[in-house]
Design an enzyme around this catalytic site. Sequence first.
Site, PDB file in Angstrom:
ATOM      1  N   TYR A  56      31.609  25.730 -49.828  1.00  0.00           N
ATOM      2  CA  TYR A  56      31.876  25.073 -48.554  1.00  0.00           C
ATOM      3  C   TYR A  56      30.644  25.142 -47.648  1.00  0.00           C
ATOM      4  O   TYR A  56      30.405  26.141 -46.961  1.00  0.00           O
ATOM      5  CB  TYR A  56      33.069  25.717 -47.852  1.00  0.00           C
ATOM      6  CG  TYR A  56      34.345  25.721 -48.657  1.00  0.00           C
ATOM      7  CD1 TYR A  56      34.598  24.770 -49.644  1.00  0.00           C
ATOM      8  CD2 TYR A  56      35.327  26.684 -48.433  1.00  0.00           C
ATOM      9  CE1 TYR A  56      35.778  24.772 -50.379  1.00  0.00           C
ATOM     10  CE2 TYR A  56      36.515  26.689 -49.159  1.00  0.00           C
ATOM     11  CZ  TYR A  56      36.730  25.738 -50.136  1.00  0.00           C
ATOM     12  OH  TYR A  56      37.889  25.758 -50.863  1.00  0.00           O
ATOM     13  N   HIS A 140      36.650  29.099 -59.193  1.00  0.00           N
ATOM     14  CA  HIS A 140      36.692  27.881 -58.367  1.00  0.00           C
ATOM     15  C   HIS A 140      36.318  26.628 -59.152  1.00  0.00           C
ATOM     16  O   HIS A 140      35.269  26.583 -59.794  1.00  0.00           O
ATOM     17  CB  HIS A 140      35.728  28.035 -57.177  1.00  0.00           C
ATOM     18  CG  HIS A 140      35.988  27.073 -56.064  1.00  0.00           C
ATOM     19  ND1 HIS A 140      35.092  26.844 -55.054  1.00  0.00           N
ATOM     20  CD2 HIS A 140      37.068  26.291 -55.794  1.00  0.00           C
ATOM     21  CE1 HIS A 140      35.601  25.957 -54.215  1.00  0.00           C
ATOM     22  NE2 HIS A 140      36.798  25.607 -54.650  1.00  0.00           N
TER      23      HIS A 140
END
Length: 328
Positions: A56, A140
């Site tokens: 992110y 992830h």
Amino acid sequence: METSRLGRTAVEVTRLGFGGGPLGGLFAPLDDETAAGALTAAWDGGIRYYDTSPHYGIGHSERRIGEFLRSRPRDSFVLSTKVGRLLVPQDPAGRTDPAGFHVPATHRRVRDFTRDGIRRGVEDSLQRMGLDRIDVLYLHDAEEFFDDALRDGYPALAELRSEGIVGAIGAGMYDTDLLTTLVEETDVDVIMQSGRHTLLDHSALDTFLPACEKRGVSVIAASIFNSGLLAVPRPVAGAHFDYETATPEIVERANRIADVCEAHGVTLPQAAMAFPLRHPAVAGIAVGMRSAEEVRRNVESFAAEVPAQVWVDLRAAGLIGSTATRVV
């Protein structure tokens, strides 16, 4: 705020969690002051579960969340981050991150699900956040690297859990078929499932959620607004659905759901937040938020009571499947 325990661990999360994607500048630039305001509003609203990732904003989200949480007692919150991408410094040369985050391209992502890569990822994340531990660690976006994640990544996470370095382990992914395999073949505690258990997409109910319920694996439902479409009372053309522009058919379906909700004095975002939590395997939801105003609005929506008749009427209208709720 009510909490839920993750699997058979001692980790408990608030049923509403703070999703850190927008703090990385997702979709639009975000300054530090606005990010800090969002985090403060979340804390004031009772949120004690914060999720982030190196992905992110190539570290911006982790840095901002860490800076905020360092001033809070460490046992008063739960923090999750993710592994599978290492951040390697590079000369930005005036470029913006190509992955959709509005930050300078100061790093590039290198996918790595090896034991050494995961342990290095944990060390790097702790350094960026300035914190002493991570409570929940997820593999992830492992869809294209699933064999590596299953063969090398999961054992590395299990080792970190056995060493007490993390309290709970799992994966954050979209693909429910692969997640079902992970749940059935490993001893994960929690899955962050993105965008497949929402008012508009019920595919997690096919095999994934039943497997989680059978195995005692908790679920954090993420992307419950399908990246924007369900976040407003009345979706309009141009809204995002799964990070792309929604088709007219999807927008029309969302507005039909809104019609039913409004007949019971409920907004579309309120129903979208309540829907995933109806399944017994779902421990909580993680909602991405980028401003104090957005946080306060979401906290208020989360607290709203959604009458059971809403789900009955949505099912009768063919807008949710017969297996999509536990309505009797």
